[in-house]
Write a protein that holds these residues in place. Structure first.
Motif, PDB file in Angstrom:
ATOM      1  N   SER A 164      -0.051  12.709  -1.253  1.00 35.39           N
ATOM      2  CA  SER A 164      -0.853  11.568  -1.689  1.00 35.39           C
ATOM      3  C   SER A 164      -0.069  10.264  -1.611  1.00 35.39           C
ATOM      4  N   VAL A 165       1.204  10.297  -2.012  1.00 33.49           N
ATOM      5  CA  VAL A 165       2.045   9.097  -1.929  1.00 33.49           C
ATOM      6  C   VAL A 165       2.268   8.706  -0.466  1.00 33.49           C
ATOM      7  N   GLY A 166       2.563   9.703   0.372  1.00 36.14           N
ATOM      8  CA  GLY A 166       2.799   9.427   1.788  1.00 36.14           C
ATOM      9  C   GLY A 166       1.567   8.875   2.488  1.00 36.14           C
ATOM     10  N   LYS A 167       0.389   9.473   2.194  1.00 36.04           N
ATOM     11  CA  LYS A 167      -0.843   9.016   2.842  1.00 36.04           C
ATOM     12  C   LYS A 167      -1.272   7.641   2.341  1.00 36.04           C
ATOM     13  N   LEU A 168      -1.044   7.389   1.067  1.00 33.99           N
ATOM     14  CA  LEU A 168      -1.390   6.072   0.531  1.00 33.99           C
ATOM     15  C   LEU A 168      -0.533   4.989   1.187  1.00 33.99           C
ATOM     16  N   ALA A 169       0.766   5.269   1.302  1.00 34.60           N
ATOM     17  CA  ALA A 169       1.658   4.300   1.949  1.00 34.60           C
ATOM     18  C   ALA A 169       1.254   4.086   3.401  1.00 34.60           C
ATOM     19  N   ALA A 170       0.947   5.188   4.108  1.00 35.12           N
ATOM     20  CA  ALA A 170       0.544   5.080   5.514  1.00 35.12           C
ATOM     21  C   ALA A 170      -0.769   4.324   5.639  1.00 35.12           C
ATOM     22  N   GLY A 171      -1.707   4.567   4.727  1.00 39.51           N
ATOM     23  CA  GLY A 171      -2.999   3.886   4.768  1.00 39.51           C
ATOM     24  C   GLY A 171      -2.871   2.395   4.552  1.00 39.51           C
ATOM     25  N   ILE A 172      -2.009   2.007   3.603  1.00 36.78           N
ATOM     26  CA  ILE A 172      -1.811   0.579   3.314  1.00 36.78           C
ATOM     27  C   ILE A 172      -1.079  -0.111   4.468  1.00 36.78           C
ATOM     28  N   LEU A 173       0.012   0.508   4.927  1.00 32.24           N
ATOM     29  CA  LEU A 173       0.811  -0.098   5.997  1.00 32.24           C
ATOM     30  C   LEU A 173       0.051  -0.159   7.316  1.00 32.24           C
TER      31      LEU A 173
END
Length: 300
Positions: A27-36
Protein backbone atom coordinates in the motif's frame (compact mmCIF):
# COMPACT_ATOMS: atom_id res chain seq x y z
CA UNK A 1 -10.41 -31.68 18.79
CA UNK A 2 -8.98 -28.86 20.93
CA UNK A 3 -5.44 -29.61 19.68
CA UNK A 4 -6.70 -29.43 16.10
CA UNK A 5 -8.46 -26.13 16.80
CA UNK A 6 -5.30 -24.70 18.40
CA UNK A 7 -3.21 -25.71 15.37
CA UNK A 8 -5.76 -24.11 13.04
CA UNK A 9 -5.70 -20.90 15.03
CA UNK A 10 -1.89 -20.74 14.95
CA UNK A 11 -1.84 -21.24 11.18
CA UNK A 12 -4.52 -18.58 10.65
CA UNK A 13 -2.65 -16.09 12.85
CA UNK A 14 0.65 -16.67 11.02
CA UNK A 15 -0.97 -16.27 7.60
CA UNK A 16 -2.74 -13.11 8.76
CA UNK A 17 0.46 -11.55 10.14
CA UNK A 18 2.24 -12.26 6.85
CA UNK A 19 -0.71 -10.72 5.00
CA UNK A 20 -0.55 -7.53 7.08
CA UNK A 21 3.19 -7.13 6.45
CA UNK A 22 2.82 -7.63 2.68
CA UNK A 23 -0.18 -5.28 2.43
CA UNK A 24 1.53 -2.52 4.41
CA UNK A 25 4.55 -2.63 2.12
CA UNK A 26 2.39 -2.78 -1.01
CA UNK A 27 0.00 0.00 0.00
CA UNK A 28 2.84 2.42 0.81
CA UNK A 29 4.69 1.52 -2.39
CA UNK A 30 1.60 1.85 -4.59
CA UNK A 31 0.55 5.11 -3.00
CA UNK A 32 4.00 6.59 -3.59
CA UNK A 33 4.01 5.31 -7.19
CA UNK A 34 0.50 6.67 -7.78
CA UNK A 35 1.39 10.14 -6.48
CA UNK A 36 4.76 10.35 -8.26
CA UNK A 37 3.35 8.99 -11.54
CA UNK A 38 0.06 10.98 -11.42
CA UNK A 39 -2.09 7.83 -11.58
CA UNK A 40 -5.58 7.89 -10.05
CA UNK A 41 -5.94 4.16 -10.72
CA UNK A 42 -2.76 3.35 -8.79
CA UNK A 43 -3.80 5.57 -5.87
CA UNK A 44 -7.16 3.74 -5.82
CA UNK A 45 -5.29 0.45 -5.87
CA UNK A 46 -3.19 1.63 -2.92
CA UNK A 47 -6.35 2.43 -0.95
CA UNK A 48 -7.63 -1.07 -1.70
CA UNK A 49 -4.40 -2.62 -0.37
CA UNK A 50 -4.59 -0.45 2.75
CA UNK A 51 -8.13 -1.69 3.38
CA UNK A 52 -6.74 -5.23 3.28
CA UNK A 53 -4.74 -4.48 6.43
CA UNK A 54 -7.90 -3.51 8.32
CA UNK A 55 -9.80 -6.51 6.99
CA UNK A 56 -7.05 -8.89 8.08
CA UNK A 57 -7.35 -7.62 11.65
CA UNK A 58 -11.07 -8.48 11.42
CA UNK A 59 -10.14 -11.98 10.24
CA UNK A 60 -7.70 -12.44 13.13
CA UNK A 61 -10.32 -11.36 15.66
CA UNK A 62 -12.95 -13.60 14.09
CA UNK A 63 -10.72 -16.68 14.09
CA UNK A 64 -9.55 -16.03 17.65
CA UNK A 65 -13.08 -15.62 19.06
CA UNK A 66 -14.62 -18.46 17.03
CA UNK A 67 -12.03 -20.92 18.36
CA UNK A 68 -12.90 -20.23 22.00
CA UNK A 69 -13.93 -23.36 23.87
CA UNK A 70 -17.59 -23.98 24.68
CA UNK A 71 -18.86 -22.50 27.93
CA UNK A 72 -22.04 -22.55 30.01
CA UNK A 73 -23.65 -19.79 27.95
CA UNK A 74 -22.43 -21.06 24.56
CA UNK A 75 -22.57 -24.83 24.82
CA UNK A 76 -22.20 -25.35 21.06
CA UNK A 77 -19.13 -23.14 20.81
CA UNK A 78 -18.51 -19.81 19.07
CA UNK A 79 -17.86 -20.88 15.47
CA UNK A 80 -20.55 -18.61 13.99
CA UNK A 81 -18.58 -15.55 15.07
CA UNK A 82 -16.14 -16.32 12.27
CA UNK A 83 -19.07 -15.84 9.87
CA UNK A 84 -19.76 -12.49 11.52
CA UNK A 85 -16.14 -11.53 10.81
CA UNK A 86 -16.56 -12.57 7.18
CA UNK A 87 -19.76 -10.48 6.88
CA UNK A 88 -17.99 -7.42 8.33
CA UNK A 89 -15.13 -8.03 5.91
CA UNK A 90 -17.57 -8.19 2.99
CA UNK A 91 -19.16 -4.88 4.01
CA UNK A 92 -15.77 -3.17 4.38
CA UNK A 93 -14.72 -4.53 1.00
CA UNK A 94 -17.94 -3.32 -0.68
CA UNK A 95 -17.65 0.17 0.83
CA UNK A 96 -14.02 0.40 -0.30
CA UNK A 97 -15.00 -0.59 -3.82
CA UNK A 98 -17.88 1.89 -3.97
CA UNK A 99 -15.59 4.67 -2.75
CA UNK A 100 -13.03 3.86 -5.44
CA UNK A 101 -15.73 3.74 -8.13
CA UNK A 102 -17.24 7.05 -7.01
CA UNK A 103 -13.86 8.80 -7.14
CA UNK A 104 -13.24 7.42 -10.64
CA UNK A 105 -16.66 8.56 -11.91
CA UNK A 106 -16.18 12.02 -10.41
CA UNK A 107 -12.91 12.40 -12.29
CA UNK A 108 -14.40 11.15 -15.57
CA UNK A 109 -17.51 13.36 -15.39
CA UNK A 110 -16.13 16.55 -13.92
CA UNK A 111 -12.40 16.72 -14.59
CA UNK A 112 -11.09 18.90 -17.41
CA UNK A 113 -8.73 17.60 -20.07
CA UNK A 114 -5.82 19.19 -18.16
CA UNK A 115 -6.79 17.29 -15.00
CA UNK A 116 -6.58 13.94 -16.80
CA UNK A 117 -2.82 13.66 -16.65
CA UNK A 118 -0.80 10.99 -18.39
CA UNK A 119 0.53 8.64 -15.69
CA UNK A 120 4.25 7.84 -15.57
CA UNK A 121 5.90 4.49 -16.18
CA UNK A 122 6.50 4.04 -12.44
CA UNK A 123 2.79 3.33 -12.02
CA UNK A 124 3.00 0.52 -14.59
CA UNK A 125 5.90 -1.09 -12.74
CA UNK A 126 4.01 -0.84 -9.44
CA UNK A 127 0.94 -2.47 -11.01
CA UNK A 128 2.96 -5.43 -12.32
CA UNK A 129 4.63 -5.98 -8.93
CA UNK A 130 1.24 -5.79 -7.20
CA UNK A 131 -0.34 -8.33 -9.56
CA UNK A 132 2.43 -10.86 -8.94
CA UNK A 133 2.57 -10.39 -5.16
CA UNK A 134 -1.20 -10.34 -4.58
CA UNK A 135 -1.87 -13.37 -6.75
CA UNK A 136 0.79 -15.21 -4.75
CA UNK A 137 -0.85 -14.11 -1.49
CA UNK A 138 -4.22 -15.32 -2.82
CA UNK A 139 -2.97 -18.88 -3.38
CA UNK A 140 -0.99 -18.89 -0.12
CA UNK A 141 -3.99 -17.75 1.95
CA UNK A 142 -6.49 -19.90 0.05
CA UNK A 143 -4.42 -23.03 0.72
CA UNK A 144 -4.30 -22.25 4.44
CA UNK A 145 -8.04 -21.46 4.55
CA UNK A 146 -8.91 -24.75 2.84
CA UNK A 147 -6.64 -26.65 5.23
CA UNK A 148 -8.43 -25.34 8.35
CA UNK A 149 -11.84 -24.75 6.68
CA UNK A 150 -11.92 -21.08 7.67
CA UNK A 151 -14.54 -18.89 5.97
CA UNK A 152 -12.97 -15.68 7.29
CA UNK A 153 -9.52 -16.65 6.05
CA UNK A 154 -11.00 -17.71 2.70
CA UNK A 155 -12.67 -14.30 2.50
CA UNK A 156 -9.27 -12.72 3.09
CA UNK A 157 -7.83 -14.87 0.30
CA UNK A 158 -10.45 -13.54 -2.12
CA UNK A 159 -9.66 -10.07 -0.88
CA UNK A 160 -6.11 -10.69 -2.13
CA UNK A 161 -7.48 -11.92 -5.46
CA UNK A 162 -9.68 -8.81 -5.79
CA UNK A 163 -6.58 -6.70 -5.16
CA UNK A 164 -4.73 -8.58 -7.92
CA UNK A 165 -7.67 -7.94 -10.26
CA UNK A 166 -7.63 -4.30 -9.20
CA UNK A 167 -3.99 -4.08 -10.16
CA UNK A 168 -4.73 -5.66 -13.55
CA UNK A 169 -7.40 -3.01 -14.06
CA UNK A 170 -4.90 -0.34 -12.99
CA UNK A 171 -2.31 -1.67 -15.42
CA UNK A 172 -4.75 -1.60 -18.34
CA UNK A 173 -5.96 1.89 -17.43
CA UNK A 174 -2.45 3.28 -16.97
CA UNK A 175 -1.21 1.68 -20.19
CA UNK A 176 -4.21 3.03 -22.10
CA UNK A 177 -3.66 6.50 -20.67
CA UNK A 178 0.01 6.42 -21.69
CA UNK A 179 -1.07 5.44 -25.22
CA UNK A 180 -3.10 8.65 -25.53
CA UNK A 181 -6.37 7.88 -23.74
CA UNK A 182 -6.03 9.57 -20.30
CA UNK A 183 -9.68 8.89 -19.39
CA UNK A 184 -8.86 5.17 -19.22
CA UNK A 185 -6.91 5.73 -15.98
CA UNK A 186 -9.93 6.85 -13.88
CA UNK A 187 -12.14 4.45 -15.87
CA UNK A 188 -9.98 1.62 -14.51
CA UNK A 189 -11.03 2.73 -11.02
CA UNK A 190 -14.68 2.15 -11.96
CA UNK A 191 -13.89 -1.34 -13.27
CA UNK A 192 -11.96 -2.06 -10.08
CA UNK A 193 -15.03 -0.97 -8.11
CA UNK A 194 -17.23 -3.53 -9.88
CA UNK A 195 -14.72 -6.33 -9.27
CA UNK A 196 -14.45 -5.50 -5.58
CA UNK A 197 -18.21 -5.26 -5.06
CA UNK A 198 -18.73 -8.64 -6.73
CA UNK A 199 -16.04 -10.24 -4.54
CA UNK A 200 -17.72 -8.78 -1.44
CA UNK A 201 -21.07 -10.24 -2.54
CA UNK A 202 -19.53 -13.73 -2.84
CA UNK A 203 -17.97 -13.45 0.62
CA UNK A 204 -21.24 -12.20 2.13
CA UNK A 205 -23.29 -14.98 0.53
CA UNK A 206 -20.95 -17.72 1.77
CA UNK A 207 -21.01 -16.34 5.32
CA UNK A 208 -24.81 -16.10 5.37
CA UNK A 209 -25.10 -19.70 4.13
CA UNK A 210 -23.05 -20.83 7.11
CA UNK A 211 -25.09 -18.70 9.50
CA UNK A 212 -28.45 -20.24 8.54
CA UNK A 213 -27.55 -23.93 9.00
CA UNK A 214 -27.19 -24.70 5.30
CA UNK A 215 -26.65 -28.41 4.63
CA UNK A 216 -23.48 -29.85 3.12
CA UNK A 217 -23.08 -30.19 -0.64
CA UNK A 218 -24.36 -33.28 -2.44
CA UNK A 219 -20.90 -34.81 -2.91
CA UNK A 220 -20.22 -34.68 0.84
CA UNK A 221 -23.64 -36.19 1.63
CA UNK A 222 -23.03 -39.02 -0.87
CA UNK A 223 -19.64 -39.78 0.66
CA UNK A 224 -21.11 -39.84 4.16
CA UNK A 225 -23.94 -42.10 2.98
CA UNK A 226 -21.50 -44.62 1.51
CA UNK A 227 -19.39 -44.53 4.68
CA UNK A 228 -22.40 -45.16 6.95
CA UNK A 229 -23.74 -47.99 4.78
CA UNK A 230 -20.32 -49.64 4.89
CA UNK A 231 -20.44 -50.00 8.69
CA UNK A 232 -21.09 -53.51 9.96
CA UNK A 233 -24.66 -54.06 11.23
CA UNK A 234 -26.27 -51.17 9.32
CA UNK A 235 -29.33 -52.36 7.37
CA UNK A 236 -30.19 -48.97 5.86
CA UNK A 237 -30.14 -45.25 6.61
CA UNK A 238 -33.40 -43.70 7.83
CA UNK A 239 -32.19 -40.11 8.27
CA UNK A 240 -29.00 -38.23 7.39
CA UNK A 241 -29.02 -34.51 8.11
CA UNK A 242 -26.12 -32.06 8.11
CA UNK A 243 -25.82 -28.40 8.99
CA UNK A 244 -22.96 -25.97 8.74
CA UNK A 245 -22.27 -24.16 11.98
CA UNK A 246 -19.69 -21.52 11.10
CA UNK A 247 -16.67 -23.42 9.80
CA UNK A 248 -17.82 -26.67 11.46
CA UNK A 249 -20.42 -29.29 10.54
CA UNK A 250 -22.96 -31.08 12.73
CA UNK A 251 -24.33 -34.44 11.54
CA UNK A 252 -27.49 -36.27 12.68
CA UNK A 253 -27.90 -39.90 11.60
CA UNK A 254 -30.61 -42.50 12.10
CA UNK A 255 -30.00 -46.06 10.87
CA UNK A 256 -31.98 -49.27 11.07
CA UNK A 257 -30.44 -52.50 12.34
CA UNK A 258 -31.51 -56.06 13.24
CA UNK A 259 -34.32 -56.13 15.83
CA UNK A 260 -32.60 -58.85 17.87
CA UNK A 261 -29.39 -56.92 18.59
CA UNK A 262 -28.52 -56.31 22.23
CA UNK A 263 -28.28 -52.76 23.51
CA UNK A 264 -24.48 -53.11 23.58
CA UNK A 265 -24.39 -54.31 19.95
CA UNK A 266 -26.63 -51.44 18.82
CA UNK A 267 -24.45 -49.00 20.73
CA UNK A 268 -21.33 -50.41 19.02
CA UNK A 269 -22.90 -49.76 15.59
CA UNK A 270 -23.70 -46.18 16.58
CA UNK A 271 -20.20 -45.67 17.98
CA UNK A 272 -18.57 -47.02 14.81
CA UNK A 273 -20.62 -44.66 12.64
CA UNK A 274 -19.78 -41.76 14.92
CA UNK A 275 -16.04 -42.46 14.77
CA UNK A 276 -16.07 -43.09 11.00
CA UNK A 277 -17.76 -39.76 10.26
CA UNK A 278 -15.60 -37.67 12.59
CA UNK A 279 -12.34 -39.32 11.53
CA UNK A 280 -13.04 -39.00 7.78
CA UNK A 281 -14.43 -35.46 7.85
CA UNK A 282 -12.16 -33.15 9.85
CA UNK A 283 -14.67 -30.28 9.73
CA UNK A 284 -17.33 -32.36 11.55
CA UNK A 285 -17.49 -31.16 15.15
CA UNK A 286 -20.09 -33.66 16.32
CA UNK A 287 -22.05 -36.59 14.90
CA UNK A 288 -25.21 -37.79 16.67
CA UNK A 289 -26.29 -41.37 15.80
CA UNK A 290 -29.55 -43.13 16.66
CA UNK A 291 -30.18 -46.83 15.91
CA UNK A 292 -33.74 -47.95 15.06
CA UNK A 293 -35.04 -51.55 14.85
CA UNK A 294 -35.73 -52.63 11.27
CA UNK A 295 -39.33 -53.50 12.16
CA UNK A 296 -40.10 -49.99 13.39
CA UNK A 297 -42.41 -48.01 11.15
CA UNK A 298 -41.31 -44.40 10.81
CA UNK A 299 -43.71 -41.53 10.31
CA UNK A 300 -42.80 -37.93 9.55
Amino acid sequence: MQDKIAQSERLAMQVSINSIIVNLILSVGKLAAGILANSAAMISDAVHSASDVFSTFIVMAGVKISNKASDAEHQYGHERLECVAAIILAIVLALTGIGIGYAGLEKILHASAEDLKIPGSLALIAAVISIIVKEGMFWYTKKAAAKINSSALMADAWHHRSDALSSIGSFIGILGARMGYPALDPLASVVICLMIVYASYEIFKDAIDKMVDRSCDEATINTMTALINAQKGVDHIDVLQTRKFGCRIYVDVEVSADDDLTLLEAHTIAENIHKAIESNFSEVKHCMVHVNPCSEVHHD
